[in-house]
Design a protein around this motif. Structure first.
Motif, PDB file in Angstrom:
ATOM      1  N   TRP A 196      33.957 -28.583  32.912  1.00  0.00           N
ATOM      2  CA  TRP A 196      33.427 -28.646  31.663  1.00  0.00           C
ATOM      3  C   TRP A 196      32.305 -28.535  31.314  1.00  0.00           C
ATOM      4  N   ARG A 242      31.222 -24.600  31.282  1.00  0.00           N
ATOM      5  CA  ARG A 242      31.808 -23.816  30.397  1.00  0.00           C
ATOM      6  C   ARG A 242      31.282 -24.431  29.080  1.00  0.00           C
ATOM      7  N   GLU A 243      31.137 -25.552  28.654  1.00  0.00           N
ATOM      8  CA  GLU A 243      30.893 -26.060  27.225  1.00  0.00           C
ATOM      9  C   GLU A 243      29.631 -26.380  27.077  1.00  0.00           C
ATOM     10  N   ILE A 255      40.123 -32.763  28.105  1.00  0.00           N
ATOM     11  CA  ILE A 255      39.263 -31.607  28.844  1.00  0.00           C
ATOM     12  C   ILE A 255      40.001 -30.517  29.504  1.00  0.00           C
ATOM     13  N   SER A 256      40.976 -31.102  30.383  1.00  0.00           N
ATOM     14  CA  SER A 256      41.734 -30.211  30.973  1.00  0.00           C
ATOM     15  C   SER A 256      42.449 -29.269  30.111  1.00  0.00           C
ATOM     16  N   ARG A 273      41.893 -28.291  26.990  1.00  0.00           N
ATOM     17  CA  ARG A 273      40.571 -27.455  26.209  1.00  0.00           C
ATOM     18  C   ARG A 273      40.234 -26.504  27.284  1.00  0.00           C
ATOM     19  N   LEU A 274      40.151 -26.620  28.473  1.00  0.00           N
ATOM     20  CA  LEU A 274      39.704 -25.714  29.456  1.00  0.00           C
ATOM     21  C   LEU A 274      40.709 -24.676  30.060  1.00  0.00           C
TER      22      LEU A 274
END
Length: 212
Positions: free
Chosen positions: A84, A87-88, A115-116, A118-119
Motif C-alpha cells: 500500500w 503503490r499509493e 486496503i487489500s 483497493r490493491l
C-alpha cells in the motif's frame, strides 16, 4: 504479554522458514530480535504454554498450527501495508519496512481488508514475499537463492531480502529487482535481462532468490 511482542516473535519465526527449511534456534531468534538469549528463552516458554510454538530445551522452535495462523495474519498485515505504501504513497521499497512495523499493530481489520480490496488483493509485496490470504494460505514458486545457483542458471527474481535498505538501493540501481531475469555467470556476477555482465554488490548473492 503485550500482543505486539507476541506478534513480533511469531512473525520472526514464520519468516525464518519461508525461504529455507531449517527451524530457527533460540540463539538465532535472539539475534534476529536483538534481545538477550535469557529474554527470548522466557518468552518462548510462554508462547509454548499458550500453544503457539513447540520447543524443547536447547532445541529449535517451530510454530504450531495455531501459531502459524496467527503469524500468517500479522505477516499479511505487514506486507499489505508495505505494498500500500509503495503503490499509493510512492514510498521506495527500501523505506517501507519500519513504517509497516508500526502500522501493522494499529490499523483495524476493516481498514486492512479495504486496503487489500483497493490493491486488487495482491499476492506479493514489493520485495517479492508472498502475502498470505485471509485464511493464511500462500502461493510460492520453487526457488533457489542466487548464491546457491550454478553458473549458467537463468531465473526470474522472485524475492529480495528487505533486511538491508542500502543493499536494496544498490540492487535496484543495478536492475536486480523483482520480476527481472537474471543469468548467473560467476559467484559474484550476473547478467540482467540479457544485458552486460554486472558485478554483484557485497552481500547481494545471499539476498536474492530466483525461480529454480
Amino acid at each position: 504479554m503485550p500482543s505486539a511482542a507476541v506478534d513480533d516473535y511469531l512473525k520472526t519465526i514464520y519468516h525464518h522458514t519461508e525461504w529455507q527449511t531449517a527451524h530457527i534456534t533460540p540463539s538465532q531468534l535472539a539475534t534476529e530480535l536483538g534481545l538477550a538469549p535469557s529474554t527470548v528463552t522466557e518468552m518462548v516458554q510462554k508462547l509454548a504454554a499458550q500453544g503457539l510454538v513447540s520447543h524443547r530445551p536447547y532445541g529449535p522452535i517451530a510454530l504450531t498450527a495455531e501459531g502459524e495462523k496467527r503469524a500468517a495474519a500479522i505477516v499479511r498485515r505487514h506486507r499489505l501495508i508495505e505494498t500500500w505504501l509503495v503503490r499509493e504513497f510512492a514510498y521506495a521499497w527500501d523505506e517501507v519496512h519500519d513504517e509497516a512495523e508500526v502500522l501493522e499493530h494499529t490499523i483495524s481489520d476493516r481498514l486492512l481488508e479495504g486496503i487489500s480490496t483497493r490493491l486488487g488483493h495482491p499476492r506479493f509485496d514489493p520485495h517479492g514475499d508472498a502475502i498470505p490470504d485471509a485464511e493464511g494460505r500462500v502461493d510460492r514458486s520453487a526457488f533457489v537463492r542466487l548464491d546457491e545457483a550454478a553458473a549458467g542458471h537463468t531465473g526470474q527474481v522472485l524475492r529480495v531480502s528487505d533486511r538491508d535498505p542500502a543493499l536494496l538501493r544498490a540492487l535496484e540501481q543495478a536492475g536486480i529487482d523483482v520480476g527481472h531475469t537474471v543469468t548467473v555467470t560467476a559467484a559474484d556476477a550476473v547478467r540482467v535481462d540479457g544485458g552486460r555482465e554486472l558485478t554483484l554488490p557485497d552481500g547481494a548473492a545471499a539476498a536474492v532468490w530466483l525461480t529454480a
